[in-house]
Design a protein around this motif. Structure first.
Motif, PDB file in Angstrom:
ATOM      1  N   ARG A 154      -5.117 -12.445   3.112  1.00  0.00           N
ATOM      2  CA  ARG A 154      -5.708 -12.271   2.739  1.00  0.00           C
ATOM      3  C   ARG A 154      -6.807 -12.711   1.476  1.00  0.00           C
ATOM      4  O   ARG A 154      -8.394 -12.649   1.263  1.00  0.00           O
ATOM      5  CB  ARG A 154      -5.497 -10.798   2.063  1.00  0.00           C
ATOM      6  CG  ARG A 154      -5.560  -9.936   1.398  1.00  0.00           C
ATOM      7  CD  ARG A 154      -4.924  -9.113   0.337  1.00  0.00           C
ATOM      8  NE  ARG A 154      -5.229  -7.640   0.181  1.00  0.00           N
ATOM      9  CZ  ARG A 154      -4.895  -6.881  -0.866  1.00  0.00           C
ATOM     10  NH1 ARG A 154      -3.703  -6.384  -0.398  1.00  0.00           N
ATOM     11  NH2 ARG A 154      -5.936  -6.125  -0.922  1.00  0.00           N
ATOM     12  N   ILE A 164      -1.583  -8.258  11.406  1.00  0.00           N
ATOM     13  CA  ILE A 164      -2.425  -7.658  10.313  1.00  0.00           C
ATOM     14  C   ILE A 164      -2.349  -6.699  10.801  1.00  0.00           C
ATOM     15  O   ILE A 164      -2.695  -6.292  12.400  1.00  0.00           O
ATOM     16  CB  ILE A 164      -3.536  -8.224   9.638  1.00  0.00           C
ATOM     17  CG1 ILE A 164      -3.085  -9.547   8.793  1.00  0.00           C
ATOM     18  CG2 ILE A 164      -4.994  -7.533   8.766  1.00  0.00           C
ATOM     19  CD1 ILE A 164      -4.772 -10.483   8.773  1.00  0.00           C
ATOM     20  N   GLU A 176      -4.358  -0.450   8.916  1.00  0.00           N
ATOM     21  CA  GLU A 176      -4.305   0.182   7.631  1.00  0.00           C
ATOM     22  C   GLU A 176      -4.563  -1.387   6.743  1.00  0.00           C
ATOM     23  O   GLU A 176      -4.873  -1.492   5.680  1.00  0.00           O
ATOM     24  CB  GLU A 176      -3.293   0.472   7.682  1.00  0.00           C
ATOM     25  CG  GLU A 176      -2.991   1.813   8.055  1.00  0.00           C
ATOM     26  CD  GLU A 176      -2.651   2.257   9.108  1.00  0.00           C
ATOM     27  OE1 GLU A 176      -2.167   0.980  10.655  1.00  0.00           O
ATOM     28  OE2 GLU A 176      -2.727   2.061  10.314  1.00  0.00           O
ATOM     29  N   GLU A 177      -3.580  -2.040   6.970  1.00  0.00           N
ATOM     30  CA  GLU A 177      -3.778  -3.745   5.929  1.00  0.00           C
ATOM     31  C   GLU A 177      -5.165  -4.135   6.050  1.00  0.00           C
ATOM     32  O   GLU A 177      -6.096  -4.335   4.731  1.00  0.00           O
ATOM     33  CB  GLU A 177      -3.074  -4.875   5.998  1.00  0.00           C
ATOM     34  CG  GLU A 177      -1.992  -4.477   5.784  1.00  0.00           C
ATOM     35  CD  GLU A 177      -1.011  -5.267   6.622  1.00  0.00           C
ATOM     36  OE1 GLU A 177      -0.135  -5.964   5.992  1.00  0.00           O
ATOM     37  OE2 GLU A 177      -1.003  -5.827   7.369  1.00  0.00           O
ATOM     38  N   GLN A 208      -8.090  -1.546   4.599  1.00  0.00           N
ATOM     39  CA  GLN A 208      -7.610  -1.541   2.382  1.00  0.00           C
ATOM     40  C   GLN A 208      -8.094  -3.836   2.370  1.00  0.00           C
ATOM     41  O   GLN A 208      -9.062  -3.390   1.012  1.00  0.00           O
ATOM     42  CB  GLN A 208      -5.945  -2.089   2.547  1.00  0.00           C
ATOM     43  CG  GLN A 208      -5.670  -2.027   0.804  1.00  0.00           C
ATOM     44  CD  GLN A 208      -4.679  -2.050   0.283  1.00  0.00           C
ATOM     45  OE1 GLN A 208      -3.704  -2.349   1.487  1.00  0.00           O
ATOM     46  NE2 GLN A 208      -4.203  -1.756  -0.966  1.00  0.00           N
ATOM     47  N   TRP A 209      -8.453  -4.284   3.288  1.00  0.00           N
ATOM     48  CA  TRP A 209      -8.977  -5.312   2.267  1.00  0.00           C
ATOM     49  C   TRP A 209     -10.398  -5.657   2.680  1.00  0.00           C
ATOM     50  O   TRP A 209     -10.985  -5.285   1.078  1.00  0.00           O
ATOM     51  CB  TRP A 209      -8.929  -6.387   3.537  1.00  0.00           C
ATOM     52  CG  TRP A 209      -7.689  -7.074   3.699  1.00  0.00           C
ATOM     53  CD1 TRP A 209      -6.286  -6.845   3.028  1.00  0.00           C
ATOM     54  CD2 TRP A 209      -7.043  -8.200   4.240  1.00  0.00           C
ATOM     55  NE1 TRP A 209      -5.196  -7.509   3.622  1.00  0.00           N
ATOM     56  CE2 TRP A 209      -5.609  -8.342   4.207  1.00  0.00           C
ATOM     57  CE3 TRP A 209      -6.998  -8.519   5.177  1.00  0.00           C
ATOM     58  CZ2 TRP A 209      -4.297  -9.132   4.943  1.00  0.00           C
ATOM     59  CZ3 TRP A 209      -6.924  -9.978   5.872  1.00  0.00           C
ATOM     60  CH2 TRP A 209      -5.609  -9.563   5.973  1.00  0.00           C
TER      61      TRP A 209
END
Length: 349
Positions: free
Chosen positions: A202, A313, A316-317, A320-321
């Protein structure tokens, strides 16, 4: 290294842009008028009338702000920060690529959708984690100036060889978490198949933003979660290969590739067009690799076993990033090629 690369480089330690060049070896090669716009005739190192271009083959770059020194070896600036670890060995050190196989171009177009060839013309593009250079090749082929970055010694050597005939590809050895480029210079950044190999995926995703202009586009492709037998086999193979040296792993990768050819690629080729069996063989492991030459399949197996996956990953992640970094027009697409993966694109505000 081409002289004009200095326009875009920065010290990865202090972010200074005042780099002193010392040249100890050069290389002259033939070029063509059609490769250049008339306003580029005065570019450093380019003899427009004589149709030659001079590259820096050996030398060094010294940051005048922090005095860090970065060697230029075999035409590639080595801009890893002091103490940084080089990327692992790659099976693609032997992969030769000239862009002649249509499958490579189709793969690039699939990875970079919804962009198409006209979107690259005249743009400055960063290929963050360039591997053996196939994506950098097509971006340049479509008219972009490409900064091809990788931390692996094997990768940059292979990318340099495979893109040597392209006057607009600049290969640099460096760490995408400490990019050796000036801030906000790129029209596009793409990072395919890299982030899931990093412990701080991330954070690395956030770093890519520093190289991107406002209004520029970021594209990434990452592994999604593995489940069931795929996860079990992957975990077992990684465990078995961890202690192997490169030569032993390469031999093992050839046996695995032979198994894939026999039990996955060949059945898929023969039965993919049949009404019932087509849906069955589409679930065979790595069936989509049937189109690649055998040595490329071997290299891909080697890389998957040598480089551990640090994070899976979800879509959804990833979405969001992009949102947390303030990207607009974000699209995250689920791609299933035997194993779930996700492709994302966003525009920097």
């Amino acid at each position: 290294m081409k002289y004009r690369l200095l326009e875009w480089l920065a010290c990865p330690v202090c972010r200074g842009v005042d780099l002193a060049l010392q040249t100890t070896g050069i290389r002259n090669s033939e070029t063509y008028h059609g490769s250049w716009e008339s306003e580029e005739a005065a570019l450093p190192g380019l003899d427009f009338e004589g149709r030659t271009i001079t590259d820096i083959h050996e030398g060094s770059l010294t940051c005048r702000d922090c005095l860090a020194v970065y060697p230029i070896l075999d035409g590639i600036p080595r801009m890893l920060p002091e103490g940084a670890t080089e990327g692992p060995a790659s099976g693609h050190r032997w992969t030769e690529f000239q862009g002649e196989a249509p499958e490579y171009e189709q793969n690039f177009q699939d990875m970079t959708a919804p962009l198409d060839s006209k979107d690259y013309l005249g743009k400055l593009v960063l290929d963050a984690g360039c591997g053996f250079g196939r994506h950098a090749y097509y971006a340049a082929h479509y008219g972009a100036e490409v900064l091809a970055l990788d931390s692996s010694l094997d990768a940059v050597a292979s990318a340099q060889k495979n893109c040597d005939a392209l006057s607009r590809v600049h290969v640099v050895q460096g760490d995408l978490r400490h990019p050796p480029f000036r801030d906000e210079i790129c029209d596009m950044v793409f990072c395919f198949g890299v982030l899931h190999h990093l412990r701080d995926a991330r954070s690395a995703f956030g770093t890519l933003r520093t190289c991107l202009k406002h209004g520029g586009k970021l594209q990434v492709w990452v592994y999604g979660p593995r489940q069931g037998s795929v996860a079990l086999v992957s975990s077992s193979l990684h465990g078995a290969s961890a202690a192997m040296d490169d030569e032993t792993l390469h031999k093992s990768s050839r046996w695995i590739a032979r198994g894939l050819r026999l039990f996955s690629h060949t059945p898929y080729r023969l039965m993919r067009g049949t009404p019932l069996l087509g849906s069955v063989v589409s679930h065979l492991p790595a069936h989509d690799h049937h189109k690649w030459p055998f040595d490329v399949v071997v290299a891909d197996v080697f890389d998957r076993l040598r480089v551990p996956v640090r994070a899976y990953i979800t879509g959804e992640e990833l979405e969001q990033w992009f949102g947390d970094q303030g990207y607009a027009d974000t699209q995250v697409t689920r791609r299933v090629r035997n194993n779930e993966s996700f492709r994302g694109i966003g525009t920097r505000r």
